[in-house]
Enzyme design. Structure first.
Site, mmCIF file in Angstrom:
data_model
loop_
_atom_site.group_PDB
_atom_site.id
_atom_site.type_symbol
_atom_site.label_atom_id
_atom_site.label_comp_id
_atom_site.label_asym_id
_atom_site.label_seq_id
_atom_site.Cartn_x
_atom_site.Cartn_y
_atom_site.Cartn_z
ATOM 1 C CG ASP A 10 4.916 5.206 8.732
ATOM 2 O OD1 ASP A 10 4.990 5.413 9.530
ATOM 3 O OD2 ASP A 10 3.732 4.621 8.169
ATOM 4 C CG ASN A 42 2.755 4.456 4.017
ATOM 5 O OD1 ASN A 42 2.596 5.001 4.993
ATOM 6 N ND2 ASN A 42 1.556 4.177 2.416
ATOM 7 C CG ASN A 68 -2.424 0.159 6.241
ATOM 8 O OD1 ASN A 68 -1.417 0.412 6.917
ATOM 9 N ND2 ASN A 68 -4.048 0.877 5.662
ATOM 10 C CG HIS A 69 -0.920 1.201 2.000
ATOM 11 N ND1 HIS A 69 -2.088 0.861 1.630
ATOM 12 C CD2 HIS A 69 -0.647 2.199 3.075
ATOM 13 C CE1 HIS A 69 -2.448 1.559 2.553
ATOM 14 N NE2 HIS A 69 -2.225 2.993 2.953
#
Length: 257
Positions: A10, A42, A68-69
């Site tokens: 990430d 992210n 999830n973002h």
């Protein structure tokens, strides 16, 4: 023949983006990677913008996965519909923008990248990732298939690896931002690591300012996370795949500072 896939953990904030811009091409050459998958969810610390994802692609990534973002930035929705190489988890509802899997041409045939998301403590408004993986693989004839499983629980990630062992070339975990030491090849030939780690600030808590994270656990008023400054690092894993069988021959964690 073998084909090397570099999976990059990430990317967190400006520090992670800067490290990717300055170092990804060099790292690709050093490890002899043929294909690079980067988790970019992210890049804006929480979520990502189209411009930030374009920066990762321009630096040398062949595919980007999310998690999830994904829906934090509204402008990402039309971008996902237009992009063929930026993926969101396949177990989001089918009416959501974008796609959860993509096929890429290589000199040795098709390489398929699949993005899935776990359900334990994450977004429960998703389909079962195990059943979605089954459906995606049911008629897939590609020999080389790799899976980014964006999940919180180590048990869920390990279970997915056993579920897909021998059916895909590699499964790697993302989301927790801490690299695990369990890179291995499963009994039926699938490469695996529980978490790739992250690309971001070395002196940080998961890429954010350490004092902010400490304050959160002390009970400070909630606020938006700030990217930690300073020297960066890149963490991930390299998977060497047999192009004839799709089996993973080597799975190795990598870290660059």
């Amino acid at each position: 023949m073998t084909y090397r896939v570099l999976a990059v953990g990430d990317v967190v904030g400006a520090t992670g983006l800067d490290y990717i811009e300055k170092n990804l091409a060099r790292i690709k050459k050093e490890v002899g990677a043929d294909f690079i998958v980067v988790n970019g969810e992210n890049a804006n610390v929480v979520g990502a913008t189209p411009r930030q994802l374009d920066t990762i692609l321009a630096a040398g990534a062949d595919a980007i996965t999310l998690g999830n973002h994904t829906w934090t930035r509204w402008e990402l929705q039309p971008y996902l519909d237009e992009s063929a190489v930026v993926l969101r988890p396949a177990n989001y509802a089918p009416q959501c923008p974008g796609r959860g899997a993509a096929a890429f041409r290589t000199p040795f045939g098709k390489l398929v990248v699949i993005n899935l998301m776990g359900r334990f403590t994450l977004d429960t408004n998703t389909d079962n990732p195990f059943l979605v993986a089954d459906a995606l693989l049911e008629h897939e004839e590609a020999r080389m298939i790799v899976v980014d499983f964006h999940a919180e629980a180590t048990s869920e990630k390990l279970a997915m690896a056993y579920f897909l062992d021998g059916r895909v070339s590699a499964v790697w975990g993302t989301h927790t931002h801490v690299q695990t030491s369990d890179a291995r090849i499963f009994p039926r030939g699938t490469g695996y690591i529980t978490d790739l780690g992250m690309t971001g600030a070395m002196e940080s808590v998961l890429g954010i300012k350490s004092e902010q994270s400490v304050g959160k656990f002390l009970g400070d008023v909630p606020r938006r996370y700030d990217c930690a400054p300073g020297p960066g690092k890149l963490e991930g894993a390299l998977f060497e795949i047999d192009t004839e069988t799709g089996a993973c021959l080597r799975a190795e964690a990598v870290r660059y500072t």
